[in-house]
Design a protein around this motif. Structure first.
Motif, mmCIF file in Angstrom:
data_model
loop_
_atom_site.group_PDB
_atom_site.id
_atom_site.type_symbol
_atom_site.label_atom_id
_atom_site.label_comp_id
_atom_site.label_asym_id
_atom_site.label_seq_id
_atom_site.Cartn_x
_atom_site.Cartn_y
_atom_site.Cartn_z
ATOM 1 N N ASP A 10 39.102 21.760 42.367
ATOM 2 C CA ASP A 10 40.503 22.162 42.541
ATOM 3 C C ASP A 10 41.244 21.915 41.241
ATOM 4 O O ASP A 10 40.862 21.071 40.469
ATOM 5 N N SER A 11 42.345 22.626 41.061
ATOM 6 C CA SER A 11 43.150 22.328 39.885
ATOM 7 C C SER A 11 43.782 20.962 40.070
ATOM 8 O O SER A 11 44.222 20.603 41.146
ATOM 9 N N GLY A 12 43.761 20.163 39.020
ATOM 10 C CA GLY A 12 44.324 18.831 39.076
ATOM 11 C C GLY A 12 43.362 17.773 39.577
ATOM 12 O O GLY A 12 43.690 16.611 39.583
ATOM 13 N N SER A 13 42.178 18.157 40.010
ATOM 14 C CA SER A 13 41.231 17.160 40.501
ATOM 15 C C SER A 13 40.373 16.637 39.353
ATOM 16 O O SER A 13 40.355 17.183 38.268
ATOM 17 N N VAL A 14 39.650 15.584 39.637
ATOM 18 C CA VAL A 14 38.761 14.984 38.651
ATOM 19 C C VAL A 14 37.613 15.955 38.390
ATOM 20 O O VAL A 14 37.044 16.513 39.317
ATOM 21 N N PRO A 15 37.259 16.174 37.123
ATOM 22 C CA PRO A 15 36.171 17.117 36.838
ATOM 23 C C PRO A 15 34.850 16.635 37.428
ATOM 24 O O PRO A 15 34.561 15.448 37.451
ATOM 25 N N GLU A 16 34.075 17.578 37.925
ATOM 26 C CA GLU A 16 32.773 17.287 38.508
ATOM 27 C C GLU A 16 31.667 17.368 37.470
ATOM 28 O O GLU A 16 30.652 16.708 37.595
ATOM 29 N N THR A 17 31.842 18.235 36.474
ATOM 30 C CA THR A 17 30.827 18.406 35.440
ATOM 31 C C THR A 17 31.484 18.495 34.072
ATOM 32 O O THR A 17 32.653 18.858 33.954
ATOM 33 N N ALA A 18 30.714 18.151 33.063
ATOM 34 C CA ALA A 18 31.172 18.304 31.676
ATOM 35 C C ALA A 18 29.985 18.810 30.866
ATOM 36 O O ALA A 18 28.866 18.333 31.029
ATOM 37 N N ARG A 19 30.248 19.781 30.008
ATOM 38 C CA ARG A 19 29.205 20.379 29.174
ATOM 39 C C ARG A 19 29.600 20.229 27.716
ATOM 40 O O ARG A 19 30.723 20.554 27.332
ATOM 41 N N VAL A 20 28.668 19.738 26.894
ATOM 42 C CA VAL A 20 28.903 19.579 25.462
ATOM 43 C C VAL A 20 27.764 20.279 24.724
ATOM 44 O O VAL A 20 26.590 19.984 24.961
ATOM 45 N N CYS A 21 28.116 21.206 23.855
ATOM 46 C CA CYS A 21 27.115 21.901 23.051
ATOM 47 C C CYS A 21 26.610 20.967 21.957
ATOM 48 O O CYS A 21 27.360 20.142 21.446
ATOM 49 N N HIS A 22 25.338 21.107 21.617
ATOM 50 C CA HIS A 22 24.767 20.301 20.534
ATOM 51 C C HIS A 22 24.003 21.215 19.587
ATOM 52 O O HIS A 22 23.807 22.388 19.853
ATOM 53 N N GLY A 23 23.587 20.641 18.474
ATOM 54 C CA GLY A 23 22.854 21.424 17.476
ATOM 55 C C GLY A 23 23.793 22.145 16.540
ATOM 56 O O GLY A 23 25.016 22.026 16.635
ATOM 57 N N ASP A 24 23.228 22.909 15.600
ATOM 58 C CA ASP A 24 24.002 23.629 14.587
ATOM 59 C C ASP A 24 25.118 22.744 14.041
ATOM 60 O O ASP A 24 24.859 21.772 13.376
ATOM 61 N N ASP A 25 26.361 23.070 14.361
ATOM 62 C CA ASP A 25 27.504 22.297 13.874
ATOM 63 C C ASP A 25 27.926 21.206 14.850
ATOM 64 O O ASP A 25 28.859 20.459 14.579
#
Length: 101
Positions: A10-25
Motif C-alpha cells: 500500500d502507499s505509505g506502508s513499510v516496503p516489503e522488498t528492496a532491489r539494489v543493482c550491482h556491478g558496472d558502476d
C-alpha cells in the motif's frame, strides 16, 4: 545510499522488498545486499550492524562477490537468509525481502 528501488503493498506502508543493482558502476554484490537490507530497515548501510545485521555472520562477502561479480551474462541466482531477510542475488542485482513467518 544507492539506486535502491522498493516495493510495498500500500502507499505509505513499510516496503516489503528492496532491489539494489550491482556491478558496472554500482557496488559489489555483497554491498548491494547490505544496501538492500538497510533500505528495508530504513537505516544507513554503515549503521546496519547496530540493528543486529552483520552480513559476514551469514555469508563470506568475498566468496559472494567471486560467485556473482562480472557474470552479467551468466545464469547466477543465489538465495540466502540474512538476519530475518530473504535475499536473492542475481547477475545484476540483489533483492531483499522481509522473511515470512
Amino acid at each position: 545510499m544507492s539506486s535502491a528501488t522498493t516495493g510495498s503493498n500500500d502507499s505509505g506502508s513499510v516496503p516489503e522488498t528492496a532491489r539494489v543493482c550491482h556491478g558496472d558502476d554500482g557496488p559489489a554484490p555483497s554491498l548491494a545486499v547490505v544496501e538492500a537490507i538497510a533500505e528495508l530497515v530504513d537505516v544507513d548501510p554503515v549503521d546496519l550492524s547496530k540493528e543486529g545485521v552483520v552480513l559476514y555472520e551469514h555469508v563470506d562477502p568475498d566468496a559472494l562477490n567471486a560467485l556473482v561479480a562480472g557474470r552479467a551474462d551468466a545464469d547466477v541466482d543465489i538465495s540466502l537468509t540474512v538476519a530475518g531477510y530473504d535475499v536473492r542475488v542475481g547477475p545484476d542485482s540483489a533483492v531483499a525481502r522481509r522473511a515470512r513467518d
